[in-house]
Scaffold this motif. Structure first.
Motif, PDB file in Angstrom:
ATOM      1  N   GLU A  81      28.929   3.943  34.725  1.00  0.00           N
ATOM      2  CA  GLU A  81      29.580   4.266  35.994  1.00  0.00           C
ATOM      3  C   GLU A  81      30.885   3.491  36.149  1.00  0.00           C
ATOM      4  OE1 GLU A  81      26.235   5.396  39.288  1.00  0.00           O
ATOM      5  OE2 GLU A  81      26.142   3.368  38.478  1.00  0.00           O
ATOM      6  N   GLU A  82      30.853   2.236  35.740  1.00  0.00           N
ATOM      7  CA  GLU A  82      32.075   1.427  35.803  1.00  0.00           C
ATOM      8  C   GLU A  82      33.199   2.091  35.042  1.00  0.00           C
ATOM      9  OE1 GLU A  82      31.945  -2.652  34.704  1.00  0.00           O
ATOM     10  OE2 GLU A  82      30.108  -3.064  35.819  1.00  0.00           O
ATOM     11  N   GLN A  83      32.900   2.516  33.830  1.00  0.00           N
ATOM     12  CA  GLN A  83      33.937   3.113  32.990  1.00  0.00           C
ATOM     13  C   GLN A  83      34.437   4.415  33.579  1.00  0.00           C
ATOM     14  OE1 GLN A  83      35.823   2.088  30.574  1.00  0.00           O
ATOM     15  NE2 GLN A  83      34.841   0.105  30.852  1.00  0.00           N
ATOM     16  N   ILE A  84      33.514   5.178  34.137  1.00  0.00           N
ATOM     17  CA  ILE A  84      33.936   6.437  34.753  1.00  0.00           C
ATOM     18  C   ILE A  84      34.880   6.152  35.908  1.00  0.00           C
ATOM     19  CG2 ILE A  84      33.111   8.391  36.099  1.00  0.00           C
ATOM     20  CD1 ILE A  84      30.589   8.376  34.335  1.00  0.00           C
ATOM     21  N   ILE A  85      34.545   5.155  36.695  1.00  0.00           N
ATOM     22  CA  ILE A  85      35.405   4.812  37.824  1.00  0.00           C
ATOM     23  C   ILE A  85      36.780   4.386  37.327  1.00  0.00           C
ATOM     24  CG2 ILE A  85      35.732   3.180  39.711  1.00  0.00           C
ATOM     25  CD1 ILE A  85      32.661   3.116  39.987  1.00  0.00           C
ATOM     26  N   ILE A  86      36.790   3.542  36.318  1.00  0.00           N
ATOM     27  CA  ILE A  86      38.071   3.064  35.801  1.00  0.00           C
ATOM     28  C   ILE A  86      38.907   4.230  35.277  1.00  0.00           C
ATOM     29  CG2 ILE A  86      39.136   1.723  33.946  1.00  0.00           C
ATOM     30  CD1 ILE A  86      36.803  -0.272  34.260  1.00  0.00           C
ATOM     31  N   ASN A  87      38.253   5.089  34.530  1.00  0.00           N
ATOM     32  CA  ASN A  87      38.983   6.221  33.964  1.00  0.00           C
ATOM     33  C   ASN A  87      39.503   7.141  35.056  1.00  0.00           C
ATOM     34  OD1 ASN A  87      38.630   5.442  31.284  1.00  0.00           O
ATOM     35  ND2 ASN A  87      36.613   6.389  31.195  1.00  0.00           N
ATOM     36  N   LEU A  88      38.641   7.434  36.005  1.00  0.00           N
ATOM     37  CA  LEU A  88      39.073   8.331  37.067  1.00  0.00           C
ATOM     38  C   LEU A  88      40.160   7.684  37.913  1.00  0.00           C
ATOM     39  CD1 LEU A  88      35.648   9.833  38.175  1.00  0.00           C
ATOM     40  CD2 LEU A  88      37.502  11.022  37.018  1.00  0.00           C
ATOM     41  N   HIS A  89      40.024   6.395  38.136  1.00  0.00           N
ATOM     42  CA  HIS A  89      41.041   5.715  38.935  1.00  0.00           C
ATOM     43  C   HIS A  89      42.393   5.734  38.235  1.00  0.00           C
ATOM     44  CE1 HIS A  89      43.253   2.373  40.842  1.00  0.00           C
ATOM     45  NE2 HIS A  89      42.566   2.690  41.918  1.00  0.00           N
ATOM     46  N   SER A  90      42.371   5.675  36.914  1.00  0.00           N
ATOM     47  CA  SER A  90      43.637   5.693  36.192  1.00  0.00           C
ATOM     48  C   SER A  90      44.339   7.028  36.363  1.00  0.00           C
ATOM     49  CB  SER A  90      43.404   5.409  34.712  1.00  0.00           C
ATOM     50  OG  SER A  90      42.762   6.511  34.103  1.00  0.00           O
ATOM     51  N   VAL A  91      43.572   8.045  36.656  1.00  0.00           N
ATOM     52  CA  VAL A  91      44.159   9.371  36.821  1.00  0.00           C
ATOM     53  C   VAL A  91      44.387   9.692  38.294  1.00  0.00           C
ATOM     54  CG1 VAL A  91      43.792  11.820  36.460  1.00  0.00           C
ATOM     55  CG2 VAL A  91      43.100  10.202  34.716  1.00  0.00           C
ATOM     56  N   LEU A  92      43.412   9.346  39.114  1.00  0.00           N
ATOM     57  CA  LEU A  92      43.435   9.775  40.509  1.00  0.00           C
ATOM     58  C   LEU A  92      43.972   8.719  41.462  1.00  0.00           C
ATOM     59  CD1 LEU A  92      39.888  11.416  40.514  1.00  0.00           C
ATOM     60  CD2 LEU A  92      42.065  12.620  40.427  1.00  0.00           C
ATOM     61  N   GLY A  93      44.051   7.489  41.009  1.00  0.00           N
ATOM     62  CA  GLY A  93      44.444   6.428  41.926  1.00  0.00           C
ATOM     63  C   GLY A  93      43.361   6.155  42.941  1.00  0.00           C
ATOM     64  N   ASN A  94      43.757   5.758  44.139  1.00  0.00           N
ATOM     65  CA  ASN A  94      42.775   5.371  45.159  1.00  0.00           C
ATOM     66  C   ASN A  94      42.183   6.575  45.880  1.00  0.00           C
ATOM     67  OD1 ASN A  94      43.527   2.833  44.434  1.00  0.00           O
ATOM     68  ND2 ASN A  94      44.389   2.262  46.399  1.00  0.00           N
ATOM     69  N   LYS A  95      41.937   7.621  45.167  1.00  0.00           N
ATOM     70  CA  LYS A  95      41.296   8.792  45.772  1.00  0.00           C
ATOM     71  C   LYS A  95      39.792   8.606  45.656  1.00  0.00           C
ATOM     72  CE  LYS A  95      45.269  10.738  46.441  1.00  0.00           C
ATOM     73  NZ  LYS A  95      45.839  10.753  47.789  1.00  0.00           N
ATOM     74  N   TRP A  96      39.275   7.766  46.518  1.00  0.00           N
ATOM     75  CA  TRP A  96      37.884   7.350  46.369  1.00  0.00           C
ATOM     76  C   TRP A  96      36.909   8.505  46.531  1.00  0.00           C
ATOM     77  CZ3 TRP A  96      38.575   3.269  43.905  1.00  0.00           C
ATOM     78  CH2 TRP A  96      39.551   2.344  44.256  1.00  0.00           C
ATOM     79  N   SER A  97      37.247   9.387  47.427  1.00  0.00           N
ATOM     80  CA  SER A  97      36.330  10.520  47.624  1.00  0.00           C
ATOM     81  C   SER A  97      36.302  11.410  46.391  1.00  0.00           C
ATOM     82  CB  SER A  97      36.736  11.314  48.853  1.00  0.00           C
ATOM     83  OG  SER A  97      38.043  11.804  48.706  1.00  0.00           O
ATOM     84  N   ALA A  98      37.477  11.579  45.771  1.00  0.00           N
ATOM     85  CA  ALA A  98      37.520  12.389  44.556  1.00  0.00           C
ATOM     86  C   ALA A  98      36.747  11.707  43.430  1.00  0.00           C
ATOM     87  CB  ALA A  98      38.969  12.621  44.143  1.00  0.00           C
ATOM     88  N   ILE A  99      36.888  10.403  43.364  1.00  0.00           N
ATOM     89  CA  ILE A  99      36.143   9.667  42.348  1.00  0.00           C
ATOM     90  C   ILE A  99      34.649   9.760  42.629  1.00  0.00           C
ATOM     91  CG2 ILE A  99      35.719   7.358  41.413  1.00  0.00           C
ATOM     92  CD1 ILE A  99      38.693   6.733  41.969  1.00  0.00           C
ATOM     93  N   ALA A 100      34.311   9.618  43.909  1.00  0.00           N
ATOM     94  CA  ALA A 100      32.894   9.659  44.277  1.00  0.00           C
ATOM     95  C   ALA A 100      32.262  11.012  43.953  1.00  0.00           C
ATOM     96  CB  ALA A 100      32.747   9.342  45.765  1.00  0.00           C
ATOM     97  N   SER A 101      33.059  12.054  44.020  1.00  0.00           N
ATOM     98  CA  SER A 101      32.500  13.381  43.750  1.00  0.00           C
ATOM     99  C   SER A 101      32.070  13.518  42.292  1.00  0.00           C
ATOM    100  CB  SER A 101      33.522  14.455  44.109  1.00  0.00           C
ATOM    101  OG  SER A 101      34.643  14.373  43.255  1.00  0.00           O
ATOM    102  N   ASN A 102      32.558  12.621  41.453  1.00  0.00           N
ATOM    103  CA  ASN A 102      32.152  12.623  40.042  1.00  0.00           C
ATOM    104  C   ASN A 102      31.017  11.656  39.754  1.00  0.00           C
ATOM    105  OD1 ASN A 102      34.194  14.337  38.320  1.00  0.00           O
ATOM    106  ND2 ASN A 102      35.361  13.356  39.942  1.00  0.00           N
ATOM    107  N   LEU A 103      30.585  10.969  40.783  1.00  0.00           N
ATOM    108  CA  LEU A 103      29.486  10.013  40.603  1.00  0.00           C
ATOM    109  C   LEU A 103      28.384  10.341  41.605  1.00  0.00           C
ATOM    110  CD1 LEU A 103      31.571   6.763  40.188  1.00  0.00           C
ATOM    111  CD2 LEU A 103      30.046   7.715  38.490  1.00  0.00           C
ATOM    112  N   PRO A 104      27.474  11.185  41.205  1.00  0.00           N
ATOM    113  CA  PRO A 104      26.414  11.613  42.125  1.00  0.00           C
ATOM    114  C   PRO A 104      25.669  10.428  42.716  1.00  0.00           C
ATOM    115  CG  PRO A 104      26.330  12.839  40.060  1.00  0.00           C
ATOM    116  CD  PRO A 104      27.335  11.755  39.874  1.00  0.00           C
ATOM    117  N   GLY A 105      25.503  10.464  44.019  1.00  0.00           N
ATOM    118  CA  GLY A 105      24.750   9.402  44.664  1.00  0.00           C
ATOM    119  C   GLY A 105      25.563   8.210  45.091  1.00  0.00           C
TER     120      GLY A 105
END
Length: 353
Positions: A81-105
């Motif tokens: 999950e950490e890595q997914i967050i890091i990867n998504l953040h590198s693309v999406l920035g602080n779009k937390w909701s968008a990142i959260a949509s890729n991490l169920p729960g």
DNA sequence: AAGGTGACCAACCGCGCAACC
DNA sequence: TGGTTGCGCGGTTGGTCACCT
């Protein structure tokens, strides 16, 4: 309240109107859960009254979405999950909701908190700027090679996508070092200034360095073959590496080493729209290390990262390289690197020769 | 034992935007 | 078309806890 809304326009959700704020009690939680289970949340603004809660709708919504929702996954974040967050953040920035949509729960709030309290620090320790996801450009980076090593080897690679992204990150870190040294050489060898940067010369020794010295230095200090399998080996401490750099002899029969060949992976015309990075194979003039690439959308960048082909081809292109290309293009002027050298010349590194 | 400090995280705040009237 | 409403988002705050001195 609604009369007020009609007369004055939008009202603050939680204005000082007697509604409770602060931590939720178990009783309040129970009321909210029961009401939503029976009726759904419907209009959040109307919910508190219907549920018998002395809270504003917004507070109820936050409590539900961030804490009470039945599908919330609590507990520590896994490494994956950490890595997914890091990867998504590198693309999406602080779009937390968008990142959260890729991490169920996981909720955006939870991810945001986790980022701010853990991952940001972790990346900083690795020498990676948590905002840009680019390696930090100060020379202190070289003094923190153990951390870079940690960055390169970070993670237990379970997820192939994560594996690929990490490998690219490792390559980028290695490439960053090469690029840094390359640019230093470019500055040191430049003839545009009537007088050489004496401080920089003092830092690196008496004579301008040549590229084959750089390659020899790289060969001595690293195992670039590792790039092919994502393992980066940079066994020496930063000051030792610098020391080796200063002590390099110029071999008269210098031939291009396997290193330069290894690094000369270029796509002559970028027909596939991919990037390439090229270590120059001749003495000055020094060509750019990183070729420009067609711009990619964030979606394309994501697709690139997910593309299974990348996983079997660690030398394939990546947004990380693009980022580095931009970095170097943007900041690759002599003056930029001279500034860095000037900073380095006052650094506490022991410069022995 | 007590006070200080930092980490963590739930909750709040204010803003932007889309839907609605 | 402009005003109102509701919602969601990102940033920030403040309470709690653990650790340190």
């Amino acid at each position: 309240m609604y009369f007020y809304a009609e007369m004055m326009g939008r009202i603050p959700c939680c204005d000082d109107n007697g509604l409770k704020k602060g931590p939720w009690t178990p009783e309040e939680d129970q009321k909210l859960i029961e009401h939503i289970q029976k009726h759904g949340h419907g209009s959040w603004r109307a919910l508190p009254k219907a549920a018998g809660l002395n809270r504003c709708g917004k507070s109820c919504r936050l409590r539900w979405t961030n804490y009470l929702r039945p599908d919330i996954k609590r507990g520590k974040f896994s490494e994956e999950e950490e890595q997914i967050i890091i990867n998504l953040h590198s693309v999406l920035g602080n779009k937390w909701s968008a990142i959260a949509s890729n991490l169920p729960g996981r909720t955006d709030n939870e991810i945001k908190n986790f980022w701010n309290t853990h991952l940001k620090k972790k990346l900083l320790q690795m020498g990676i700027d948590p905002v840009t996801h680019r390696p930090r450009t100060d020379l202190n980076l070289l003094a923190n090679l153990p951390q870079l090593l940690a960055a390169a080897n970070y993670g237990n690679l379970m997820n192939p996508w994560v594996d690929s992204a990490l490998r690219l990150q490792s390559d980028a870190t290695q490439l960053a070092k090469v690029q840094l040294l390359h640019n230093l050489l470019q500055v040191l060898n430049t003839s545009t200034s009537p007088t050489p940067n004496m401080e920089a010369m003092n830092l690196f020794g008496t004579a301008p360095l040549r590229e084959h010295q750089l390659y020899e230095f790289l060969r001595l200090n690293s195992q670039f073959e590792g790039l092919a399998n994502g393992q980066v080996n940079f066994p020496l401490e930063g000051n030792q590496i610098l020391s080796n750099l200063l002590n390099l002899e110029v071999p008269s029969d210098y031939q291009h080493t396997a290193i330069s060949k290894e690094f000369t992976r270029h796509n002559d015309n970028n027909q596939l729209g991919t990037n390439s990075y090229v270590i120059p194979t001749a003495n000055p003039p020094i060509p750019p290390l990183v070729s420009a690439s067609p711009e990619c959308s964030a979606v394309n960048q994501m697709e690139n990262k997910i593309n299974p082909n990348d996983m079997s081809n660690p030398s394939s292109t990546s947004t990380t390289f693009e980022a580095w290309g931009e970095l170097m293009d943007d900041e690759g002027s002599d003056s930029y690197w001279k500034d860095i050298i000037n900073q380095a010349s006052s650094s506490p590194w022991p410069v022995t020769s």
